[in-house]
Scaffold this motif. Structure first.
Motif, PDB file in Angstrom:
ATOM      1  N   GLU A 268       0.823  -1.210   0.000  1.00 27.30           N
ATOM      2  CA  GLU A 268       0.000   0.000   0.000  1.00 27.30           C
ATOM      3  C   GLU A 268       0.859   1.263   0.000  1.00 27.30           C
ATOM      4  OE1 GLU A 268      -2.532  -0.729   3.327  1.00 27.30           O
ATOM      5  OE2 GLU A 268      -3.579  -2.398   2.316  1.00 27.30           O
ATOM      6  N   HIS A 269       1.972   1.232   0.728  1.00 32.99           N
ATOM      7  CA  HIS A 269       2.883   2.381   0.714  1.00 32.99           C
ATOM      8  C   HIS A 269       3.462   2.588  -0.685  1.00 32.99           C
ATOM      9  CE1 HIS A 269       6.011   5.183   1.948  1.00 32.99           C
ATOM     10  NE2 HIS A 269       6.892   4.422   1.309  1.00 32.99           N
ATOM     11  N   TRP A 270       3.888   1.513  -1.307  1.00 28.27           N
ATOM     12  CA  TRP A 270       4.433   1.585  -2.665  1.00 28.27           C
ATOM     13  C   TRP A 270       3.411   2.195  -3.620  1.00 28.27           C
ATOM     14  CZ3 TRP A 270       8.700   1.507  -5.346  1.00 28.27           C
ATOM     15  CH2 TRP A 270       8.728   1.071  -6.681  1.00 28.27           C
ATOM     16  N   ARG A 271       2.174   1.757  -3.502  1.00 32.26           N
ATOM     17  CA  ARG A 271       1.103   2.268  -4.373  1.00 32.26           C
ATOM     18  C   ARG A 271       0.842   3.747  -4.095  1.00 32.26           C
ATOM     19  NH1 ARG A 271      -3.391  -0.525  -6.688  1.00 32.26           N
ATOM     20  NH2 ARG A 271      -4.393   0.880  -8.168  1.00 32.26           N
ATOM     21  N   GLN A 272       0.814   4.118  -2.841  1.00 32.90           N
ATOM     22  CA  GLN A 272       0.519   5.505  -2.477  1.00 32.90           C
ATOM     23  C   GLN A 272       1.596   6.471  -2.956  1.00 32.90           C
ATOM     24  OE1 GLN A 272       0.042   5.181   1.744  1.00 32.90           O
ATOM     25  NE2 GLN A 272      -1.970   4.186   1.597  1.00 32.90           N
ATOM     26  N   THR A 273       2.831   6.011  -3.040  1.00 33.27           N
ATOM     27  CA  THR A 273       3.916   6.877  -3.490  1.00 33.27           C
ATOM     28  C   THR A 273       4.031   6.924  -5.010  1.00 33.27           C
ATOM     29  OG1 THR A 273       5.511   5.047  -3.312  1.00 33.27           O
ATOM     30  CG2 THR A 273       5.265   6.500  -1.395  1.00 33.27           C
ATOM     31  N   GLY A 274       3.188   6.167  -5.704  1.00 33.04           N
ATOM     32  CA  GLY A 274       3.196   6.187  -7.161  1.00 33.04           C
ATOM     33  C   GLY A 274       3.744   4.945  -7.805  1.00 33.04           C
ATOM     34  N   GLY A 275       4.136   3.955  -7.012  1.00 36.06           N
ATOM     35  CA  GLY A 275       4.693   2.723  -7.564  1.00 36.06           C
ATOM     36  C   GLY A 275       3.611   1.796  -8.087  1.00 36.06           C
ATOM     37  N   LEU A 276       3.673   1.498  -9.386  1.00 38.27           N
ATOM     38  CA  LEU A 276       2.754   0.528  -9.974  1.00 38.27           C
ATOM     39  C   LEU A 276       3.485  -0.717 -10.468  1.00 38.27           C
ATOM     40  CD1 LEU A 276       0.261   2.800 -11.951  1.00 38.27           C
ATOM     41  CD2 LEU A 276      -0.128   1.579  -9.801  1.00 38.27           C
ATOM     42  N   HIS A 277       4.809  -0.602 -10.616  1.00 36.48           N
ATOM     43  CA  HIS A 277       5.576  -1.787 -10.974  1.00 36.48           C
ATOM     44  C   HIS A 277       5.369  -2.857  -9.921  1.00 36.48           C
ATOM     45  CE1 HIS A 277       8.860  -4.271 -12.390  1.00 36.48           C
ATOM     46  NE2 HIS A 277       9.321  -4.313 -11.153  1.00 36.48           N
ATOM     47  N   ILE A 278       5.067  -4.040 -10.325  1.00 37.80           N
ATOM     48  CA  ILE A 278       4.835  -5.240  -9.519  1.00 37.80           C
ATOM     49  C   ILE A 278       3.588  -5.148  -8.631  1.00 37.80           C
ATOM     50  CG2 ILE A 278       6.071  -5.119  -7.272  1.00 37.80           C
ATOM     51  CD1 ILE A 278       7.669  -7.601  -8.430  1.00 37.80           C
ATOM     52  N   THR A 279       2.831  -4.058  -8.743  1.00 37.77           N
ATOM     53  CA  THR A 279       1.577  -3.954  -7.992  1.00 37.77           C
ATOM     54  C   THR A 279       0.580  -5.043  -8.368  1.00 37.77           C
ATOM     55  OG1 THR A 279       1.780  -1.607  -7.465  1.00 37.77           O
ATOM     56  CG2 THR A 279      -0.450  -2.478  -7.639  1.00 37.77           C
ATOM     57  N   GLY A 314      -0.330  -1.606 -19.163  1.00 35.45           N
ATOM     58  CA  GLY A 314       0.401  -2.540 -20.018  1.00 35.45           C
ATOM     59  C   GLY A 314       1.454  -3.331 -19.260  1.00 35.45           C
ATOM     60  N   HIS A 315       1.383  -3.336 -17.938  1.00 38.33           N
ATOM     61  CA  HIS A 315       2.337  -4.081 -17.101  1.00 38.33           C
ATOM     62  C   HIS A 315       1.850  -5.537 -17.003  1.00 38.33           C
ATOM     63  CE1 HIS A 315       5.154  -5.171 -14.130  1.00 38.33           C
ATOM     64  NE2 HIS A 315       4.565  -4.701 -13.049  1.00 38.33           N
ATOM     65  N   ARG A 316       2.207  -6.348 -18.003  1.00 42.93           N
ATOM     66  CA  ARG A 316       1.569  -7.649 -18.217  1.00 42.93           C
ATOM     67  C   ARG A 316       2.419  -8.837 -17.774  1.00 42.93           C
ATOM     68  NH1 ARG A 316      -2.989  -6.477 -20.690  1.00 42.93           N
ATOM     69  NH2 ARG A 316      -3.104  -4.518 -21.856  1.00 42.93           N
ATOM     70  N   MET A 317       3.432  -8.593 -16.987  1.00 40.46           N
ATOM     71  CA  MET A 317       4.364  -9.648 -16.599  1.00 40.46           C
ATOM     72  C   MET A 317       3.668 -10.821 -15.902  1.00 40.46           C
ATOM     73  SD  MET A 317       8.005  -9.135 -14.653  1.00 40.46           S
ATOM     74  CE  MET A 317       7.322  -8.208 -13.278  1.00 40.46           C
ATOM     75  N   HIS A 318       2.686 -10.533 -15.067  1.00 39.52           N
ATOM     76  CA  HIS A 318       1.993 -11.582 -14.308  1.00 39.52           C
ATOM     77  C   HIS A 318       0.525 -11.711 -14.723  1.00 39.52           C
ATOM     78  CE1 HIS A 318       5.358 -10.240 -11.645  1.00 39.52           C
ATOM     79  NE2 HIS A 318       5.523 -11.533 -11.538  1.00 39.52           N
TER      80      HIS A 318
END
Length: 399
Positions: A268-279, A314-318
């Motif tokens: 949640e911290h990662w998401r709140q700071t703008g991180g979408l990679h691996i979300t 488009g982050h389609r890794m998973h």
């Protein structure tokens, strides 16, 4: 020490901006901005807005001064910043600029960086064969003595970062033993390079191949080392990495409540700071945990959000595994109509895996769908689906 360095650099930048314009003044500002950007990267993490705010002006300075040696690390940081926010148009544009620098200067540092940035972008977008091709280019060009110094600018060694994601694409493409060997190789190389931030990432993100193999005991050992280094050096990013990768490991160990509770604050911290990679992966893992904790509604909410992030970025890794997970959650809801819905999710997951040549995902989803068909008395259909997928594999039978 890092916090104190940041304070000094910020003060220096504030003073420089008050000086009269000149080439020498601009070169000094460029040096300070580059050093400060690297420090922000290590202290705040990849997605911190401070990284972009300090480095976009630095890129303009480097372009104007035609200082290609400085333009390379500046543009690298900008590429990574956007990549971690899953802003792929901006990330790809930065990668292309790095390639142009390499072509203009015939510099192997730019060439190896350009291939690495392209390899990473491909794997994040679920383009695993293209990622492998570009990764092979990195490994062919990389020279330890010539290129190890890039870690001092990037906070990552280019070979390490390539091998981190090579562990993922080897597993995706159906080579789990090669994935494990690559995970081990990248960590050995990270220790040889000796850069603390690079090592932290090798001890966490470098273990994705182990996670995909569901081989968590070794990962837990690595994470203990990560935490010790982070505490010793005062690097807050270590706690975020501990939360994420420790949570993943616990969930894979079927310690669902502990894993969910450890993973959620970091995710949640990662998401709140703008991180979408691996979300999408974080949401999917938390969804798997909640589905085993008798909360299918909460699990569905998280998994649906993972799909929304995938579709918007488009982050389609998973992606294939996210749809397989949704199918499993749907079956747990126990409604008669849910069976058909789950079957559609499994079939969609298989189409994604086929498009991506992702044999690892194909095997997982084929197993889920075959299990469903077997429960319906469709033993032949289940066998005909699963047998050719399983027979394709030549390694990884102990996973």
């Amino acid at each position: 020490a890092l916090r104190e360095a940041l304070s000094h650099l910020e003060s220096a930048l504030a003073l420089i901006t008050q000086l009269p314009k000149s080439d020498s003044r601009d070169r000094f500002e460029l040096d300070v901005r580059l050093t400060l950007g690297s420090a922000y990267f290590a202290f705040h993490g990849w997605v911190a807005i401070e990284v972009k705010e300090v480095l976009e002006p630095a890129r303009e300075l480097a372009r104007r001064l035609r200082d290609y040696e400085k333009l390379l690390p500046v543009t690298y940081f900008i590429w990574f910043h956007h990549g971690m926010r899953a802003e792929y148009a901006e990330a790809v544009a930065a990668a292309e600029e790095i390639q142009r620098v390499g072509a203009r200067t015939n510099d192997t540092k730019a060439r190896v960086t350009g291939s690495m940035t392209r390899a990473c972008a491909h794997v994040w977008k679920g383009e695993f064969e293209q990622a492998r091709t570009m990764g092979d280019e990195v490994l062919a060009v990389y020279d330890f003595e010539e290129h190890r110094g890039l870690a001092q600018f990037y906070n990552h060694d280019v070979k390490c970062l390539t091998l981190v994601w090579a562990g993922t694409w080897h597993w995706m493409l159906g080579y789990p033993d090669k994935a494990r060997a690559t995970c081990i190789e990248q960590l050995e190389h990270a220790k040889k390079v000796g850069h603390p931030f690079n090592l932290l990432w090798g001890l966490s993100g470098g273990a994705m191949g182990l996670l995909l193999r569901r081989e968590t005991d070794l990962l837990v050992e690595w994470l203990k080392e990560l935490r010790d280094i982070g505490l010793d050096l005062g690097m807050p990013i270590a706690e975020l990495l501990w939360s994420l990768w420790g949570g993943y490991a616990l969930i894979e160990q079927r310690r669902y409540r502990e894993g969910y509770d450890l993973l959620s604050p970091g995710a949640e911290h990662w998401r709140q700071t703008g991180g979408l990679h691996i979300t999408p992966y974080s949401n999917m893992m938390r969804a798997q945990a909640l589905s085993q904790l008798d909360d299918p509604r909460g699990a569905r909410t998280l998994d649906d959000d993972a799909i929304a992030v995938i579709d918007s970025t488009g982050h389609r890794m998973h992606e294939a595994e996210v749809y397989r997970t949704r199918g499993e959650i749907t079956l747990l809801e126990g409604l008669k109509a849910s069976v058909k819905e789950a079957e559609r999710d499994f079939e969609h997951s298989l189409r994604i895996a086929a498009d991506q040549r992702a044999r690892g995902w194909e095997l997982r989803t084929s197993t889920s769908l075959a299990r469903l068909w077997q429960s319906q008395g469709k033993q032949k259909a289940a066998r005909d689906l699963l047998a050719p997928v399983y027979d394709w594999f030549t390694e990884g039978f102990d996973t």
